[in-house]
Design a protein around this motif. Structure first.
Motif, PDB file in Angstrom:
ATOM      1  N   VAL A  81       0.820  -1.212   0.000  1.00 15.49           N
ATOM      2  CA  VAL A  81       0.000   0.000   0.000  1.00 15.49           C
ATOM      3  C   VAL A  81       0.854   1.264   0.000  1.00 15.49           C
ATOM      4  O   VAL A  81       0.753   2.100  -0.905  1.00 15.49           O
ATOM      5  N   VAL A  82       1.695   1.413   1.019  1.00 18.24           N
ATOM      6  CA  VAL A  82       2.444   2.664   1.191  1.00 18.24           C
ATOM      7  C   VAL A  82       3.390   2.909   0.024  1.00 18.24           C
ATOM      8  O   VAL A  82       3.465   4.026  -0.503  1.00 18.24           O
ATOM      9  N   ARG A  83       4.115   1.882  -0.400  1.00 25.58           N
ATOM     10  CA  ARG A  83       5.115   2.071  -1.461  1.00 25.58           C
ATOM     11  C   ARG A  83       4.478   2.528  -2.762  1.00 25.58           C
ATOM     12  O   ARG A  83       5.088   3.289  -3.533  1.00 25.58           O
ATOM     13  N   GLU A  84       3.234   2.124  -3.027  1.00 27.73           N
ATOM     14  CA  GLU A  84       2.585   2.439  -4.296  1.00 27.73           C
ATOM     15  C   GLU A  84       1.738   3.704  -4.249  1.00 27.73           C
ATOM     16  O   GLU A  84       1.209   4.128  -5.258  1.00 27.73           O
ATOM     17  N   ARG A  85       1.643   4.322  -3.092  1.00 19.38           N
ATOM     18  CA  ARG A  85       0.732   5.467  -2.953  1.00 19.38           C
ATOM     19  C   ARG A  85       1.436   6.759  -3.348  1.00 19.38           C
ATOM     20  O   ARG A  85       2.541   7.046  -2.892  1.00 19.38           O
ATOM     21  N   ASP A  86       0.789   7.552  -4.197  1.00 18.27           N
ATOM     22  CA  ASP A  86       1.363   8.816  -4.657  1.00 18.27           C
ATOM     23  C   ASP A  86       1.586   9.770  -3.490  1.00 18.27           C
ATOM     24  O   ASP A  86       0.704   9.958  -2.646  1.00 18.27           O
ATOM     25  N   GLY A  87       2.763  10.386  -3.455  1.00 20.97           N
ATOM     26  CA  GLY A  87       3.086  11.371  -2.439  1.00 20.97           C
ATOM     27  C   GLY A  87       3.529  10.779  -1.111  1.00 20.97           C
ATOM     28  O   GLY A  87       3.750  11.525  -0.151  1.00 20.97           O
ATOM     29  N   TRP A  88       3.699   9.466  -1.060  1.00 22.87           N
ATOM     30  CA  TRP A  88       4.060   8.805   0.192  1.00 22.87           C
ATOM     31  C   TRP A  88       5.474   8.223   0.160  1.00 22.87           C
ATOM     32  O   TRP A  88       5.845   7.440   1.039  1.00 22.87           O
ATOM     33  N   LYS A  89       6.265   8.586  -0.822  1.00 28.80           N
ATOM     34  CA  LYS A  89       7.613   7.998  -0.950  1.00 28.80           C
ATOM     35  C   LYS A  89       8.480   8.316   0.260  1.00 28.80           C
ATOM     36  O   LYS A  89       9.198   7.442   0.774  1.00 28.80           O
ATOM     37  N   ASP A  90       8.451   9.572   0.725  1.00 29.46           N
ATOM     38  CA  ASP A  90       9.269   9.946   1.889  1.00 29.46           C
ATOM     39  C   ASP A  90       8.830   9.161   3.128  1.00 29.46           C
ATOM     40  O   ASP A  90       9.669   8.727   3.921  1.00 29.46           O
ATOM     41  N   PHE A  91       7.535   8.983   3.265  1.00 30.32           N
ATOM     42  CA  PHE A  91       7.022   8.228   4.407  1.00 30.32           C
ATOM     43  C   PHE A  91       7.446   6.762   4.311  1.00 30.32           C
ATOM     44  O   PHE A  91       7.843   6.147   5.318  1.00 30.32           O
ATOM     45  N   TYR A  92       7.384   6.211   3.121  1.00 33.19           N
ATOM     46  CA  TYR A  92       7.797   4.821   2.919  1.00 33.19           C
ATOM     47  C   TYR A  92       9.260   4.634   3.295  1.00 33.19           C
ATOM     48  O   TYR A  92       9.613   3.696   4.024  1.00 33.19           O
ATOM     49  N   ARG A  93      10.121   5.542   2.818  1.00 32.58           N
ATOM     50  CA  ARG A  93      11.558   5.425   3.128  1.00 32.58           C
ATOM     51  C   ARG A  93      11.819   5.579   4.630  1.00 32.58           C
ATOM     52  O   ARG A  93      12.625   4.840   5.191  1.00 32.58           O
ATOM     53  N   ALA A  94      11.117   6.514   5.258  1.00 31.43           N
ATOM     54  CA  ALA A  94      11.315   6.713   6.701  1.00 31.43           C
ATOM     55  C   ALA A  94      10.901   5.480   7.487  1.00 31.43           C
ATOM     56  O   ALA A  94      11.586   5.069   8.445  1.00 31.43           O
ATOM     57  N   CYS A  95       9.798   4.864   7.098  1.00 31.00           N
ATOM     58  CA  CYS A  95       9.328   3.669   7.796  1.00 31.00           C
ATOM     59  C   CYS A  95      10.270   2.486   7.557  1.00 31.00           C
ATOM     60  O   CYS A  95      10.495   1.678   8.483  1.00 31.00           O
ATOM     61  N   ARG A  96      10.812   2.399   6.366  1.00 23.79           N
ATOM     62  CA  ARG A  96      11.768   1.325   6.087  1.00 23.79           C
ATOM     63  C   ARG A  96      13.028   1.487   6.922  1.00 23.79           C
ATOM     64  O   ARG A  96      13.590   0.510   7.429  1.00 23.79           O
TER      65      ARG A  96
END
Length: 375
Positions: free
Chosen positions: A356-371
């Motif tokens: 979900v998060v990785r594919e959601r537009d505008g959520w790339k920074d959030f995805y990287r932070a969570c990873r």
């Protein structure tokens, strides 16, 4: 306030800025005073405000003189009206709901608006003794004089009965069953016997009791049918819409941040909305668009936990960042809220991130932070 900072039971600190978390009657004293001045409706005996004004205090509104009453509870109006009306009868009020549905918050504000004092409180735990509900003793005087009125130490409920005020019992189902049942005679007969003195305390007009209980505690110490009949139960739901939940989180974070001397965070609403989205999707087991089914973690992911996550993120942004609330400030808090069971919940979180998060537009920074925090 005394020099050592201690206040007496039922008292208040001299100013709302002195306490880390002021009681409702202190923090919102100006609103309560404005409502009292504008309130020309009938009031039950010993109530500070009419039922209409109590409901307005909780739900918010603008008075005729322009005073803005901020909402304390965001939810169906009828729930608040039923809760307030119950307190105006001889029935006690039980606020029931899952964690994070503002049961304690509503209980405190109801007591503050009705009685002007939210501190007559019994906190329920597995170790709560019967004395917490009834009364205790000053053992030095008890040994020296034997049972006497001077040796008696009234509990919060006894004080509320004698003064015609609102008592509060938090987490009722956490208490042992025999302690719970202490309330049966008290609520049905409106009398608290003191057999050691051959006396009793009878409740005066204005007395009532608000209890809270957690849906997740079913089976811990369920209420007996006799005790449940003494209550009018009001079920508090989770926020109906994402917008409602964002509004609740934003308001509470602003209040908590102010008490902690944290500055408002620019762009904070965007991050609050992201946290609420994550929590609601994992809680509901489906993405907001309804297209992807999800596994839910073991925790509740309540509104209260969202408030805690955002407040922690705001503190990180203030003390270790540039003051702007960013995904990196939120990631660790979200991970801690979601992953309660290190084995099962981590799998749920990783699947959510990748699908979900990785594919959601505008959520790339959030995805990287969570990873990064989950690595």
């Amino acid at each position: 306030m005394s020099e050592n900072g201690i206040t007496t039971a039922g008292g208040a600190h001299g100013g709302s800025g002195e306490a880390l978390r002021p009681h409702a009657e202190v923090a919102f004293a100006h609103e309560l005073a404005a409502l009292a001045a504008a309130d020309d409706r009938p009031r039950p005996e010993r109530w500070r405000l009419s039922p209409w004004a109590v409901a307005t205090y909780l739900l918010g509104g603008t008075l005729a003189d322009g005073t803005v009453i901020t909402p304390k509870y965001v939810g169906p109006r009828r729930i608040v009206e039923v809760a307030v009306t119950t307190l105006a009868t001889d029935r006690a009020l039980l606020l029931l709901g899952v964690p994070g549905t503002a049961k304690t918050w509503m209980s405190e504000h109801l007591a503050a608006a009705v009685s002007g004092d939210s501190t007559l409180l019994v906190q329920g735990t597995a170790g709560t003794p019967e004395e917490a509900i009834r009364y205790g003793w000053n053992y030095a005087r008890l040994l020296a004089q034997g049972p006497s009125a001077d040796a008696l130490v009234p509990g919060p409920v006894m004080r509320a009965m004698a003064q015609g005020m609102t008592a509060r019992v938090e987490e009722l189902t956490r208490m042992p069953a025999d302690v719970q049942d202490t309330l049966i005679t008290l609520l049905s007969e409106k009398t608290l016997p003191i057999p050691e003195l051959g006396q009793e305390v009878q409740a005066v007009h204005g007395f009532n009791l608000i209890a809270t209980a957690n849906d997740r505690d079913r089976g811990v110490n369920d209420l007996s049918s006799a005790l449940r009949r003494r209550f009018n139960t009001v079920v508090l739901p989770l926020p109906a819409t994402p917008e409602d939940e964002v509004d609740i989180v934003a308001r509470r974070v602003a209040q908590i941040g102010s008490s902690l001397r944290l500055p408002p965070a620019p762009q904070g609403t965007d991050e609050i909305r992201r946290v609420v989205t994550v929590f609601r999707e994992l809680r509901d087991g489906v993405t907001a668009d309804g297209r992807t089914k999800l596994k839910s973690p073991s925790g509740t992911l309540s509104t209260a936990e969202a408030i805690s996550v955002v407040t922690s993120g705001l503190a990180l942004a203030t003390h270790f960042g540039d003051g702007v609330l960013r995904p990196g400030d939120m990631a660790a808090g979200i991970l801690g809220a979601v992953v309660r069971d290190p084995a099962a919940d981590r799998v749920v979180w990783q699947e959510y991130l990748e699908t979900v998060v990785r594919e959601r537009d505008g959520w790339k920074d959030f995805y990287r932070a969570c990873r990064e925090v989950g690595a």
